[in-house]
Design a protein around this motif. Structure first.
Motif, PDB file in Angstrom:
ATOM      1  N   THR A 198       0.863  -1.180   0.000  1.00  0.00           N
ATOM      2  CA  THR A 198       0.000   0.000   0.000  1.00  0.00           C
ATOM      3  C   THR A 198       0.901   1.233   0.000  1.00  0.00           C
ATOM      4  O   THR A 198       2.007   1.202   0.568  1.00  0.00           O
ATOM      5  N   GLN A 199       0.452   2.306  -0.642  1.00  0.00           N
ATOM      6  CA  GLN A 199       1.277   3.509  -0.647  1.00  0.00           C
ATOM      7  C   GLN A 199       1.084   4.325   0.628  1.00  0.00           C
ATOM      8  O   GLN A 199       1.794   5.308   0.846  1.00  0.00           O
ATOM      9  N   PHE A 200       0.153   3.902   1.479  1.00  0.00           N
ATOM     10  CA  PHE A 200      -0.173   4.685   2.679  1.00  0.00           C
ATOM     11  C   PHE A 200       0.365   3.990   3.933  1.00  0.00           C
ATOM     12  O   PHE A 200      -0.033   2.872   4.257  1.00  0.00           O
ATOM     13  N   ARG A 201       1.242   4.660   4.660  1.00  0.00           N
ATOM     14  CA  ARG A 201       1.784   4.088   5.890  1.00  0.00           C
ATOM     15  C   ARG A 201       0.684   3.836   6.902  1.00  0.00           C
ATOM     16  O   ARG A 201       0.682   2.819   7.608  1.00  0.00           O
ATOM     17  N   GLU A 202      -0.318   4.750   6.978  1.00  0.00           N
ATOM     18  CA  GLU A 202      -1.362   4.604   7.996  1.00  0.00           C
ATOM     19  C   GLU A 202      -2.259   3.388   7.756  1.00  0.00           C
ATOM     20  O   GLU A 202      -2.991   2.968   8.649  1.00  0.00           O
ATOM     21  N   ALA A 203      -2.186   2.800   6.547  1.00  0.00           N
ATOM     22  CA  ALA A 203      -3.014   1.619   6.253  1.00  0.00           C
ATOM     23  C   ALA A 203      -2.314   0.310   6.613  1.00  0.00           C
ATOM     24  O   ALA A 203      -2.960  -0.746   6.662  1.00  0.00           O
ATOM     25  N   THR A 204      -1.014   0.359   6.861  1.00  0.00           N
ATOM     26  CA  THR A 204      -0.265  -0.886   7.059  1.00  0.00           C
ATOM     27  C   THR A 204      -0.707  -1.644   8.314  1.00  0.00           C
ATOM     28  O   THR A 204      -0.931  -2.862   8.270  1.00  0.00           O
ATOM     29  N   GLU A 205      -0.821  -0.952   9.440  1.00  0.00           N
ATOM     30  CA  GLU A 205      -1.182  -1.640  10.688  1.00  0.00           C
ATOM     31  C   GLU A 205      -2.611  -2.179  10.656  1.00  0.00           C
ATOM     32  O   GLU A 205      -2.849  -3.333  11.052  1.00  0.00           O
ATOM     33  N   PRO A 206      -3.616  -1.403  10.192  1.00  0.00           N
ATOM     34  CA  PRO A 206      -4.968  -1.982  10.089  1.00  0.00           C
ATOM     35  C   PRO A 206      -5.025  -3.190   9.157  1.00  0.00           C
ATOM     36  O   PRO A 206      -5.734  -4.167   9.441  1.00  0.00           O
ATOM     37  N   LEU A 207      -4.292  -3.148   8.047  1.00  0.00           N
ATOM     38  CA  LEU A 207      -4.274  -4.302   7.137  1.00  0.00           C
ATOM     39  C   LEU A 207      -3.626  -5.507   7.807  1.00  0.00           C
ATOM     40  O   LEU A 207      -4.096  -6.641   7.657  1.00  0.00           O
ATOM     41  N   ALA A 255       0.081 -13.508  13.650  1.00  0.00           N
ATOM     42  CA  ALA A 255       0.538 -12.192  13.227  1.00  0.00           C
ATOM     43  C   ALA A 255       1.521 -12.299  12.076  1.00  0.00           C
ATOM     44  O   ALA A 255       2.234 -13.297  11.929  1.00  0.00           O
ATOM     45  N   GLY A 256       1.534 -11.264  11.240  1.00  0.00           N
ATOM     46  CA  GLY A 256       2.508 -11.167  10.173  1.00  0.00           C
ATOM     47  C   GLY A 256       3.507 -10.067  10.477  1.00  0.00           C
ATOM     48  O   GLY A 256       3.710  -9.687  11.642  1.00  0.00           O
ATOM     49  N   LEU A 257       4.117  -9.529   9.421  1.00  0.00           N
ATOM     50  CA  LEU A 257       5.144  -8.505   9.578  1.00  0.00           C
ATOM     51  C   LEU A 257       4.691  -7.223   8.893  1.00  0.00           C
ATOM     52  O   LEU A 257       3.887  -7.248   7.960  1.00  0.00           O
ATOM     53  N   VAL A 258       5.235  -6.090   9.370  1.00  0.00           N
ATOM     54  CA  VAL A 258       4.895  -4.777   8.819  1.00  0.00           C
ATOM     55  C   VAL A 258       6.186  -3.991   8.613  1.00  0.00           C
ATOM     56  O   VAL A 258       7.071  -3.996   9.486  1.00  0.00           O
ATOM     57  N   LEU A 259       6.283  -3.339   7.466  1.00  0.00           N
ATOM     58  CA  LEU A 259       7.439  -2.480   7.192  1.00  0.00           C
ATOM     59  C   LEU A 259       6.950  -1.215   6.495  1.00  0.00           C
ATOM     60  O   LEU A 259       6.220  -1.297   5.502  1.00  0.00           O
ATOM     61  N   HIS A 260       7.350  -0.052   7.013  1.00  0.00           N
ATOM     62  CA  HIS A 260       7.009   1.221   6.377  1.00  0.00           C
ATOM     63  C   HIS A 260       8.144   2.210   6.595  1.00  0.00           C
ATOM     64  O   HIS A 260       9.211   1.842   7.140  1.00  0.00           O
ATOM     65  N   GLY A 261       7.930   3.452   6.197  1.00  0.00           N
ATOM     66  CA  GLY A 261       8.992   4.444   6.243  1.00  0.00           C
ATOM     67  C   GLY A 261       9.554   4.709   7.624  1.00  0.00           C
ATOM     68  O   GLY A 261      10.705   5.145   7.766  1.00  0.00           O
ATOM     69  N   GLN A 262       8.772   4.475   8.658  1.00  0.00           N
ATOM     70  CA  GLN A 262       9.233   4.736  10.014  1.00  0.00           C
ATOM     71  C   GLN A 262       9.894   3.519  10.660  1.00  0.00           C
ATOM     72  O   GLN A 262      10.308   3.582  11.815  1.00  0.00           O
ATOM     73  N   THR A 263       9.956   2.398   9.917  1.00  0.00           N
ATOM     74  CA  THR A 263      10.664   1.224  10.429  1.00  0.00           C
ATOM     75  C   THR A 263      12.161   1.502  10.391  1.00  0.00           C
ATOM     76  O   THR A 263      12.692   1.910   9.351  1.00  0.00           O
ATOM     77  N   ALA A 264      12.833   1.297  11.512  1.00  0.00           N
ATOM     78  CA  ALA A 264      14.269   1.559  11.589  1.00  0.00           C
ATOM     79  C   ALA A 264      15.009   0.732  10.541  1.00  0.00           C
ATOM     80  O   ALA A 264      14.700  -0.440  10.329  1.00  0.00           O
ATOM     81  N   PRO A 309       3.285 -15.521   7.940  1.00  0.00           N
ATOM     82  CA  PRO A 309       2.614 -15.864   6.683  1.00  0.00           C
ATOM     83  C   PRO A 309       2.390 -14.689   5.731  1.00  0.00           C
ATOM     84  O   PRO A 309       2.101 -14.907   4.558  1.00  0.00           O
ATOM     85  N   PHE A 310       2.485 -13.453   6.229  1.00  0.00           N
ATOM     86  CA  PHE A 310       2.247 -12.307   5.345  1.00  0.00           C
ATOM     87  C   PHE A 310       3.134 -11.141   5.767  1.00  0.00           C
ATOM     88  O   PHE A 310       3.631 -11.081   6.893  1.00  0.00           O
ATOM     89  N   PHE A 311       3.320 -10.225   4.816  1.00  0.00           N
ATOM     90  CA  PHE A 311       4.172  -9.063   5.041  1.00  0.00           C
ATOM     91  C   PHE A 311       3.449  -7.867   4.423  1.00  0.00           C
ATOM     92  O   PHE A 311       3.196  -7.847   3.222  1.00  0.00           O
ATOM     93  N   VAL A 312       3.071  -6.899   5.243  1.00  0.00           N
ATOM     94  CA  VAL A 312       2.425  -5.682   4.758  1.00  0.00           C
ATOM     95  C   VAL A 312       3.496  -4.598   4.662  1.00  0.00           C
ATOM     96  O   VAL A 312       4.195  -4.316   5.647  1.00  0.00           O
TER      97      VAL A 312
END
Length: 899
Positions: free
Chosen positions: A743-752, A763-772, A790-793
């Motif tokens: 998704t192009q939106f960081r705010e959508a990653t955690e809800p997804l 639980a899966g994994l999440v990576l966005h611009g604020q991930t160290a 099983p998934f990576f957002v």
């Protein structure tokens, strides 16, 4: 009680994990198993096979326990004379053929499709590795370690009961001797000594424990066998004995109890599989083609009583049934007779033969007889199947061969199909054509991405072609509303000549739908509708369809649901169910789908439940008859199959059309109104800002109203994209595959991520611009190596380049960047060197919105596309005129709204 299931992963590992729909286990047992499997597959199997032998467990656990017990049993059989008991003897895995047979007996369980002889061999070695490690940690010997796991495995050697024929003694034609396995020869063969010698060899107090361990199975068996108890108590067990046929028969009757206690039986060399010859009631069904098509088609049926391939005369059969002995000498050989089973079996087959002569035997009943199931009969004795055998005659045998091993020779829809069928797809079309031509139903259960849609369209074209201009009845296809646009697009792409109509509010006014008649249907090749419309339009059940096809057929897995009843009420010459989810996962689901495609084949729901209750306790390969009965009507191909992979492209891209919820539609329409008003007074840089802000707002609304409103709700019912994501993710989860969601939106990653965790059960994994930055490689490594991820957002900017994520075989673009180069770069996180599976890319597009129109621009590159694409292929909409811009973002409410 704890709900626990055992799951085989694609990498061949066994996991023991909680599951809401799994059978309940005793809390203490579940705790022990969970702890053992957490250490690894070998530890778990060792615990299951060696320590939990007496526990009541669900079918999948029982099967794996039996597998592990084979190892422990082999170990105990080799322990005698193997040297220092701190050294673990090498236990070779069963032969390839035996492992292949074991695979076929496996019950329905998550991951069963990954079970292969090589996986079993690896797990066999894992048990040995775990046992060796446990032996080293314990500081004790092998016997002590086995005793801690389960006292039943403390037997050093095995006692053998040997039965031999002695034809020189007419009064006592059998000889019996108890021996024990003292040690292994240099060739690995067991050396036997008379059991009486054990009294001398193990004499003295120092050997008392070894003697007790050796005799333990005999004493355990004597508790359930009165004749053996007497033989033990009077000391005859230690001497050779002359036996009459009646005494030999006692041994045969007690064979199961003796073997379960740990006694090994050795029968006369001429007895196959350790049993004397048995007369078998045999029947041949389907020598000729039936008089009519469908499950009610009538087949011929003939029977005989055979002994070692030779037919018995009526007088011989009557003589066998009239006697009282279990062992009878017939034609110079000993024959075993179980009159309580042979008599009723013979009577049942004779009744079937009489019925076939008078009326004919129905195809459904013939298939049940052929597979060995007994659905519909109140009393069932699984052991009775050993006394009967049904074989297919020439016509039925050839038909079943074509159904079980479909080939594509002779199937060619010609130029009417604007595409090329791959070999496995041709085979699928041939299979569907054959079944529907016989008036039988089919379940095409190919993996997602293998082209079920094009196979169905090719089938319709082939049938129209072979009708040679004769008017055929129309076909009906029922699909989730979210997939109607996909079917429309695929028809336009592959079969534009098909006369098809979508009967849904997204494609035509509701008033026209309500007025739809059989006469209108007759003018079409295919009518497409949704499950919801099917419920609201009972007239569809009154039309005689040639084919009734259900897409995403898992929608009817609940027999009591209204849409299930509506689907089963359809009148059709043949029925087809399409599903990417294996139907073997649940027996009740299997019954419901078969009740649609072939009503009555699996009996009523009550009969099927009665048949499957306790199925795992019915001896060797209890699921074999059911698999044999259903196999001709299920075609399941997987992307992991090398014959399929070799034929597929490396990457397949599909557009996943989504509808808007009512809440999305209202917000979208309001945004378009605001844009129109703002454009009246904006110009220059301010106009560009208004356009960009509105496009961003529309994108967020298409994703989820909560993303635009920032209310934190993210309810599934409010977003068509979440509904579509669930449909895809459920299939991926069922296949134990992995997926990337961009998704192009960081705010959508955690809800997804939270939404997907509910589907995958973890639980899966999440990576966005604020991930160290220092955490990113650790996340990638975890996704690549761990089966618990099983998934990576990922946000498109942060995760769209520079990462290798070949652990995923599915890529979802939840929202579009509107720059194909950027999207392709993100897709290539999975589709790159090191990827050994096919990658399926799902691009989400909301119908009737700006997403759909820009998607069309990118795909077709028409004149307007050329005007708005920069050299970098970035969509630049701010330069469009007000009129063109409003046309682009306008809401088409008819196609956008979902049911």
């Amino acid at each position: 009680m704890v709900a626990l299931r055992i799951r085989l992963t694609p990498r061949g590992h066994l996991l023991c994990e909680p599951s809401a729909d799994a059978p309940a286990l005793d809390e203490a047992v579940a705790g022990r198993l969970g702890e053992a499997f957490a250490r690894g597959s070998g530890d778990g199997l060792l615990r299951l096979g060696a320590a939990e032998a007496s526990q009541a467990l669900p079918p999948a656990f029982v099967w794996w326990r039996d597998f592990a017990s084979r190892y422990v049993a082999a170990l105990c059989g080799q322990a005698a004379g193997a040297g220092d008991e701190r050294d673990l003897p090498e236990i070779p895995a069963p032969a390839e053929g035996e492992l292949a047979s074991l695979v076929l007996t496996a019950p329905m369980m998550p991951g069963a499709e990954y079970l292969t002889p090589q996986v079993l061999r690896d797990l066999w070695e894992a048990i040995g590795t775990s046992l060796a490690a446990a032996l080293a940690r314990s500081g004790a010997g092998l016997q002590e370690l086995l005793r801690r796991l389960n006292p039943a495995w403390t037997v050093v050697g095995r006692v053998h009961f040997n039965l031999a024929e002695n034809r020189r003694d007419p009064e006592a034609p059998f000889a019996f001797m108890a021996t024990y396995a003292a040690q292994l020869s240099a060739q690995g063969r067991v050396q036997h000594l008379p059991l009486g010698q054990a009294l001398r060899e193990y004499g003295g107090a120092e050997n008392r424990q070894r003697l007790l361990s050796l005799l333990l199975p005999v004493h355990r068996a004597a508790e359930n066998c009165a004749w053996l108890r007497a033989v033990v108590e009077n000391g005859e067990i230690y001497h050779p004995l002359r036996w009459s046929p009646q005494e030999a028969a006692r041994l045969l009757t007690s064979a199961t109890e003796l073997e379960q206690a740990g006694v090994v039986l050795r029968m006369p060399a001429g007895w196959q599989a350790g049993r004397p010859a048995r007369p078998q009631v045999t029947a041949t069904v389907g020598t000729r083609a039936p008089s009519k098509l469908g499950l009610d088609g009538l087949l011929d049926f003939s029977m005989a009583v055979m002994l070692n391939g030779e037919a018995l005369s009526e007088a011989e059969v009557a003589g066998l049934l009239a006697g009282t002995e279990t062992l009878v000498l017939l034609r110079g050989r000993w024959v075993e007779i179980d009159r309580e089973r042979l008599g009723p079996t013979l009577a049942r087959f004779r009744a079937a033969e009489d019925l076939a002569r008078a009326e004919g035997l129905s195809f459904a009943e013939a298939m049940r007889l052929l597979s060995g199931t007994s659905l519909g009969r109140e009393v069932e004795d699984p052991a009775a199947a050993e006394w009967s055998r049904v074989t297919a005659g020439p016509w039925l045998a050839e038909t079943l061969r074509a159904l079980r091993t479909p080939e594509g020779d002779g199937i060619d829809p010609g130029v009417a199909l604007r595409g090329t069928l791959r070999p496995y797809q041709k085979a699928g079309v041939q299979w569907l054509h054959l079944l529907s031509g016989l008036g039988l139903g089919a379940c095409l259960a190919d993996d997602m991405g293998l082209g079920k849609t094009i196979q169905v369209l090719a089938l319709l074209l082939v049938q129209r072609q072979r009708a040679e201009g004769k008017r055929q009845a129309p076909c009906l296809l029922v699909a989730p509303a979210s997939l109607l646009a996909n079917w429309s697009a695929e028809i336009a792409r592959f079969a534009p000549d098909l006369r098809a109509r979508i009967l849904h509010s997204s494609a035509m006014p509701t008033e026209e739908i309500q007025r739809f008649t059989a006469a209108e249907a007759a003018a079409l090749d295919l009518v497409i509708t949704s499950y919801g419309t099917l419920l609201r339009l009972p007239a569809l059940a009154e039309i005689g369809w040639r084919l009734a096809i259900l897409d995403e057929a898992q929608a009817i897995k609940n027999p009591g649901a209204k849409q299930t009843r509506a689907a089963k009420a359809l009148q059709a010459q043949a029925r087809i169910a399409l599903t990417g989810t294996p139907v073997e996962n649940s027996l009740s689901d299997l019954w419901s789908i078969f009740d649609f495609i072939n009503p009555g084949l699996l009996g009523t729901a009550r009969q099927f439940t009665s048949y499957t209750k306790g199925l795992a306790d019915r001896g060797h390969n209890p699921y074999g008859p059911l698999r044999e009965l259903t196999r001709p009507y299920i075609l399941r191909r997987m992307k992991t199959d090398r014959t399929i992979i070799a034929d597929l492209p490396d990457k397949t891209e599909v557009t996943a059309h989504c509808q808007l919820s009512q809440r999305q539609a209202v917000l979208y329409a309001r945004a378009v109104e605001d844009l129109a008003r703002d454009l009246e007074s904006a110009d220059g840089i301010r106009r560009r800002g208004v356009v960009l802000a509105t496009l961003l707002r529309l994108k967020q609304i298409c994703n989820h109203p909560s993303q635009w409103l920032d209310d934190g709700q993210w309810a599934e019912a409010d977003s068509g994209k979440l509904a579509r994501l669930r449909e895809i993710a459920e299939v991926v989860a069922a296949r134990q595959e992995k997926m990337l969601v961009f998704t192009q939106f960081r705010e959508a990653t955690e809800p997804l991520a939270a939404f997907l965790a509910g589907i995958f059960g973890q639980a899966g994994l999440v990576l966005h611009g604020q991930t160290a930055v220092r955490q990113r490689q650790a996340l990638v490594r975890q996704f690549q190596e761990s089966e618990a991820a099983p998934f990576f957002v990922l946000s498109l900017k942060a995760g769209g380049s520079g990462l290798t994520l070949t652990g995923a075989s599915h890529v979802v673009h939840f929202d579009r960047w509107w720059n194909p180069a950027v999207e392709n770069q993100a897709t290539d996180r999975a589709f790159r060197i090191g990827q050994k599976r096919n990658v399926l890319v799902h691009k989400f597009v909301c119908r009737g919105t700006v997403e759909e129109r820009i998607g069309e621009l990118i795909a077709t590159k028409r004149e307007l596309s050329d005007a708005v694409l920069t050299s970098g292929e970035e969509i630049t909409l701010t330069e469009l005129s007000d009129e063109a811009l409003l046309r682009l973002v306008a809401l088409d409410l008819t196609t956008a709204m979902r049911e």
